[in-house]
Write a protein that holds these residues in place. Structure first.
Motif, PDB file in Angstrom:
ATOM      1  N   ASP A 255       0.864  -1.175   0.000  1.00  0.00           N
ATOM      2  CA  ASP A 255       0.000   0.000   0.000  1.00  0.00           C
ATOM      3  C   ASP A 255       0.910   1.238   0.000  1.00  0.00           C
ATOM      4  O   ASP A 255       2.143   1.115  -0.050  1.00  0.00           O
ATOM      5  N   ALA A 256       0.329   2.414   0.057  1.00  0.00           N
ATOM      6  CA  ALA A 256       1.113   3.650  -0.064  1.00  0.00           C
ATOM      7  C   ALA A 256       2.143   3.784   1.053  1.00  0.00           C
ATOM      8  O   ALA A 256       3.296   4.178   0.817  1.00  0.00           O
ATOM      9  N   GLU A 257       1.750   3.428   2.272  1.00  0.00           N
ATOM     10  CA  GLU A 257       2.653   3.551   3.410  1.00  0.00           C
ATOM     11  C   GLU A 257       3.839   2.584   3.279  1.00  0.00           C
ATOM     12  O   GLU A 257       4.994   2.949   3.527  1.00  0.00           O
ATOM     13  N   GLU A 258       3.527   1.347   2.889  1.00  0.00           N
ATOM     14  CA  GLU A 258       4.593   0.353   2.714  1.00  0.00           C
ATOM     15  C   GLU A 258       5.509   0.726   1.556  1.00  0.00           C
ATOM     16  O   GLU A 258       6.734   0.572   1.632  1.00  0.00           O
ATOM     17  N   GLU A 263      10.728   2.576  -0.493  1.00  0.00           N
ATOM     18  CA  GLU A 263      11.432   3.641  -1.238  1.00  0.00           C
ATOM     19  C   GLU A 263      12.536   4.258  -0.377  1.00  0.00           C
ATOM     20  O   GLU A 263      13.653   4.500  -0.852  1.00  0.00           O
ATOM     21  N   ARG A 264      12.203   4.497   0.888  1.00  0.00           N
ATOM     22  CA  ARG A 264      13.177   5.124   1.782  1.00  0.00           C
ATOM     23  C   ARG A 264      14.337   4.173   2.108  1.00  0.00           C
ATOM     24  O   ARG A 264      15.516   4.553   2.000  1.00  0.00           O
ATOM     25  N   THR A 265      13.999   2.941   2.494  1.00  0.00           N
ATOM     26  CA  THR A 265      15.025   2.035   3.011  1.00  0.00           C
ATOM     27  C   THR A 265      15.857   1.377   1.916  1.00  0.00           C
ATOM     28  O   THR A 265      17.082   1.244   2.051  1.00  0.00           O
ATOM     29  N   ALA A 281       8.305  -7.692   9.478  1.00  0.00           N
ATOM     30  CA  ALA A 281       6.883  -7.717   9.833  1.00  0.00           C
ATOM     31  C   ALA A 281       6.014  -7.566   8.582  1.00  0.00           C
ATOM     32  O   ALA A 281       4.971  -8.238   8.445  1.00  0.00           O
ATOM     33  N   ILE A 282       6.411  -6.697   7.663  1.00  0.00           N
ATOM     34  CA  ILE A 282       5.665  -6.512   6.414  1.00  0.00           C
ATOM     35  C   ILE A 282       5.693  -7.798   5.587  1.00  0.00           C
ATOM     36  O   ILE A 282       4.663  -8.245   5.056  1.00  0.00           O
ATOM     37  N   LEU A 283       6.880  -8.399   5.463  1.00  0.00           N
ATOM     38  CA  LEU A 283       7.005  -9.631   4.678  1.00  0.00           C
ATOM     39  C   LEU A 283       6.134 -10.741   5.264  1.00  0.00           C
ATOM     40  O   LEU A 283       5.508 -11.512   4.520  1.00  0.00           O
TER      41      LEU A 283
END
Length: 331
Positions: A255-258, A263-265, A281-283
């Motif tokens: 989603d946009a937050e992920e 993009e940042r990391t 946690a996302i994975l």
């Protein structure tokens, strides 16, 4: 399940112990240098670190299953290990790694220049060795693998940090940097044995699928394993901003937050405390670690199926068990 079956790699090492002893003796002989003592120092540091030697074992096993009686398989197995060791030395410089097989990397203990130049020396030794059996097709297979490995590494370099990298590109990288040497290792055995083309192709397919499975499992373990299991620090791929299969799949579902997090990391390389834990946690939440594990299992099954073309042989059974063992690390 017996302990023997639980670790077929050790069983394979034991059964092929005499041949592997000859391979190790040849490696030590050929990594010597009268003029540059740093060469054996650097090489011994990596070779003595307790690597699995899975690639040269595959060459020996493939020759054995085809009934080979000569001694060229020893030289070709040593060739395979020299190519592999050379790529590790170069990889650690490119990745700026600090740990390999649970020990400080050669570039950390010495310097980048030494690692690169010793890697070059090992490549040269590999080419000397692969010529000696006098088999032009085996020479073609191994020299081609060396070129494909370099291609895969360069492709990975350009694909890293690029969030548009897809699974097709990832598979090209894996086939290049890992599976190419596995399939070459298993293909040269039947070639020097003069085996039927069906058997040559079957062992190539086995090595290709096993190599892909091996790399996917490593990529899984970087987020879902432990440092001791993988011989490097947990999360190294994240810190090095590598786009591996679980991450590529998570980005596709983000989603946009992920997406902003990735993009940042990975895209920009701005990583803070707790980011690795959030990535894991996302994975997990997106199910991409589990789907990656399943993909590795699929490739292990393909490796086993490839061996159906081979006649019944104790070594064939051990190669099937090896494929099961490789993927079991991710279970």
């Amino acid at each position: 399940m017996t302990a023997t079956v639980a670790n077929p790699l050790e069983r394979l090492t034991e059964v092929l112990g005499d041949d592997m002893g000859r391979v190790n003796a040849l490696i030590r002989e050929r990594m010597a240098s009268e003029n540059a003592p740093r060469i054996p120092e650097v090489t011994a540091h990596l070779i003595d670190a307790g690597g699995k030697r899975i690639r040269p074992l595959l060459t020996l096993a493939a020759a054995r299953v085809c009934g080979y009686q000569g001694d060229a398989h020893v030289k070709l197995a040593a060739t395979v290990e020299f190519i592999h060791t050379a790529t590790l030395l170069h990889d650690d410089v490119v990745d700026e790694s600090g740990q390999r097989r649970g020990r400080p990397t050669a570039n950390l203990l010495w310097d980048n220049q030494s690692s690169v130049l010793v890697g070059d020396y090992l490549f040269a030794r590999a080419f000397q060795l692969m010529v000696e059996p006098g088999n032009l097709r085996a020479l073609s297979i191994l020299s081609n693998a060396a070129a494909v490995i370099a291609e895969g590494e360069v492709l990975q370099l350009s694909a890293a940090q690029d969030l548009s990298t897809d699974e097709a590109t990832y598979m090209k990288v894996v086939r290049g940097k890992t599976a190419a040497l596995f399939s070459a290792a298993t293909q040269v055995g039947p070639v020097i044995a003069g085996a039927d083309e069906t058997v040559v192709q079957a062992l190539f397919d086995y090595g290709d699928a096993l190599g892909i499975c091996f790399q996917i499992v490593d990529d899984f373990l970087d987020y879902g394993g432990a440092g001791a299991e993988i011989g490097k620090n947990l999360g190294d791929d994240f810190r090095e901003r590598k786009l591996t299969l679980p991450v590529i799949r998570a980005i596709a579902m983000a989603d946009a937050e992920e997406r902003a997090f990735w993009e940042r990391t990975l895209g920009k390389g701005v990583q803070n405390d707790g980011d690795l834990e959030r990535a894991m946690a996302i994975l997990t939440a997106r199910g991409t670690l589990e789907s990656t594990r399943q993909t590795a299992l699929d490739w292990a099954n393909k490796a086993q199926a490839a061996l159906n073309a081979l006649p019944a042989h104790p070594m064939r059974a051990m190669l099937i068990e090896l494929a099961q063992f490789v993927v079991r690390r991710a279970s």
